[in-house]
Design a protein around this motif. Sequence first.
Motif, PDB file in Angstrom:
ATOM      1  N   ARG A   1       0.821  -1.213   0.000  1.00 32.84           N
ATOM      2  CA  ARG A   1       0.000   0.000   0.000  1.00 32.84           C
ATOM      3  C   ARG A   1       0.858   1.267   0.000  1.00 32.84           C
ATOM      4  O   ARG A   1       1.919   1.319   0.608  1.00 32.84           O
ATOM      5  N   VAL A   2       0.353   2.309  -0.710  1.00 33.89           N
ATOM      6  CA  VAL A   2       1.023   3.611  -0.747  1.00 33.89           C
ATOM      7  C   VAL A   2       0.050   4.696  -0.312  1.00 33.89           C
ATOM      8  O   VAL A   2      -1.169   4.504  -0.359  1.00 33.89           O
ATOM      9  N   GLY A   3       0.592   5.839   0.092  1.00 34.45           N
ATOM     10  CA  GLY A   3      -0.245   6.956   0.508  1.00 34.45           C
ATOM     11  C   GLY A   3       0.603   8.169   0.819  1.00 34.45           C
ATOM     12  O   GLY A   3       1.764   8.255   0.413  1.00 34.45           O
TER      13      GLY A   3
ATOM     14  N   THR B   1      -2.833  19.599   9.045  1.00 29.24           N
ATOM     15  CA  THR B   1      -3.685  20.753   9.339  1.00 29.24           C
ATOM     16  C   THR B   1      -3.165  21.407  10.611  1.00 29.24           C
ATOM     17  O   THR B   1      -2.979  20.745  11.622  1.00 29.24           O
ATOM     18  N   VAL B   2      -2.952  22.717  10.547  1.00 26.22           N
ATOM     19  CA  VAL B   2      -2.417  23.467  11.684  1.00 26.22           C
ATOM     20  C   VAL B   2      -3.542  24.253  12.354  1.00 26.22           C
ATOM     21  O   VAL B   2      -4.289  24.973  11.682  1.00 26.22           O
ATOM     22  N   ASP B   3      -3.665  24.094  13.657  1.00 26.54           N
ATOM     23  CA  ASP B   3      -4.603  24.858  14.487  1.00 26.54           C
ATOM     24  C   ASP B   3      -6.043  24.814  13.961  1.00 26.54           C
ATOM     25  O   ASP B   3      -6.737  25.841  13.916  1.00 26.54           O
ATOM     26  N   ASP B   4      -6.500  23.625  13.572  1.00 25.31           N
ATOM     27  CA  ASP B   4      -7.879  23.430  13.107  1.00 25.31           C
ATOM     28  C   ASP B   4      -8.236  24.353  11.945  1.00 25.31           C
ATOM     29  O   ASP B   4      -9.400  24.755  11.782  1.00 25.31           O
ATOM     30  N   GLY B   5      -7.239  24.710  11.136  1.00 24.50           N
ATOM     31  CA  GLY B   5      -7.472  25.602  10.002  1.00 24.50           C
ATOM     32  C   GLY B   5      -8.434  24.996   8.981  1.00 24.50           C
ATOM     33  O   GLY B   5      -8.688  23.791   8.981  1.00 24.50           O
ATOM     34  N   PRO B   6      -8.959  25.832   8.082  1.00 26.84           N
ATOM     35  CA  PRO B   6      -9.915  25.368   7.081  1.00 26.84           C
ATOM     36  C   PRO B   6      -9.257  24.638   5.910  1.00 26.84           C
ATOM     37  O   PRO B   6      -9.935  24.145   5.031  1.00 26.84           O
ATOM     38  N   TRP B   7      -7.932  24.585   5.885  1.00 27.56           N
ATOM     39  CA  TRP B   7      -7.214  23.926   4.794  1.00 27.56           C
ATOM     40  C   TRP B   7      -6.089  23.080   5.375  1.00 27.56           C
ATOM     41  O   TRP B   7      -5.713  23.217   6.532  1.00 27.56           O
ATOM     42  N   HIS B   8      -5.556  22.192   4.560  1.00 30.07           N
ATOM     43  CA  HIS B   8      -4.407  21.390   4.967  1.00 30.07           C
ATOM     44  C   HIS B   8      -3.409  21.358   3.818  1.00 30.07           C
ATOM     45  O   HIS B   8      -3.741  21.716   2.689  1.00 30.07           O
ATOM     46  N   PHE B   9      -2.195  20.937   4.129  1.00 23.49           N
ATOM     47  CA  PHE B   9      -1.244  20.694   3.048  1.00 23.49           C
ATOM     48  C   PHE B   9      -0.959  19.210   2.990  1.00 23.49           C
ATOM     49  O   PHE B   9      -1.161  18.468   3.953  1.00 23.49           O
ATOM     50  N   VAL B  10      -0.550  18.769   1.813  1.00 22.77           N
ATOM     51  CA  VAL B  10      -0.272  17.367   1.556  1.00 22.77           C
ATOM     52  C   VAL B  10       1.238  17.180   1.501  1.00 22.77           C
ATOM     53  O   VAL B  10       1.939  17.984   0.880  1.00 22.77           O
ATOM     54  N   ASP B  11       1.719  16.138   2.158  1.00 25.44           N
ATOM     55  CA  ASP B  11       3.139  15.813   2.093  1.00 25.44           C
ATOM     56  C   ASP B  11       3.282  14.354   1.674  1.00 25.44           C
ATOM     57  O   ASP B  11       2.677  13.475   2.293  1.00 25.44           O
ATOM     58  N   ALA B  12       4.047  14.128   0.624  1.00 25.83           N
ATOM     59  CA  ALA B  12       4.285  12.762   0.153  1.00 25.83           C
ATOM     60  C   ALA B  12       5.772  12.433   0.156  1.00 25.83           C
ATOM     61  O   ALA B  12       6.212  11.531  -0.533  1.00 25.83           O
ATOM     62  N   SER B  13       6.535  13.167   0.964  1.00 27.49           N
ATOM     63  CA  SER B  13       7.981  12.946   1.003  1.00 27.49           C
ATOM     64  C   SER B  13       8.382  11.868   2.004  1.00 27.49           C
ATOM     65  O   SER B  13       9.441  11.267   1.872  1.00 27.49           O
TER      66      SER B  13
END
Length: 147
Positions: free
Chosen positions: A74-76, A81-93
């Motif tokens: 499996r991959v992923g 998400t910082v401080d319950d913000g309305p957006w998140h960033f994706v990290d695949a590193s």
Amino acid sequence: MASNSGFSSGNGGIDCRNRPSPLVSFPDEPPARLVVDPPLPGPLAKGRVFIEYRTENLRVLPVFGEAAMHVSPRVGHVHVTVDDGPWHFVDASGQTIVIVGLSAGEHRVLVELADPIHGVMDRQVVSFRVPTEASAHLPEDISQRKG
């Protein structure tokens, strides 16, 4: 070093035959799991948040889309998400999560383990405090921000 089984070992003689290979698929993979550590104290004292994590039964790779759902092992990737913000960033590193520019005070980071189509499989929350004196270590434009 050769063993009686005919396998060559480049790992100092450790028998790895009982561990799954990242190169061979297997039908009944155990559930993916996320383990997140608290921020490293040294960088945190200077206002820099370094969060290390690891996954079990999933390889973090920049592979996305429906076809990747059928890859084995499996991959992923992770959503952050910082401080319950309305957006998140994706990290695949698969590397340490680094966050800078947070104001002094209490903060919370949600790290979610996601499949190639962004379905969340596991999550961990890390809460921490950026010390007041840490703002002295940040560039002026960052230390003046709110949030």
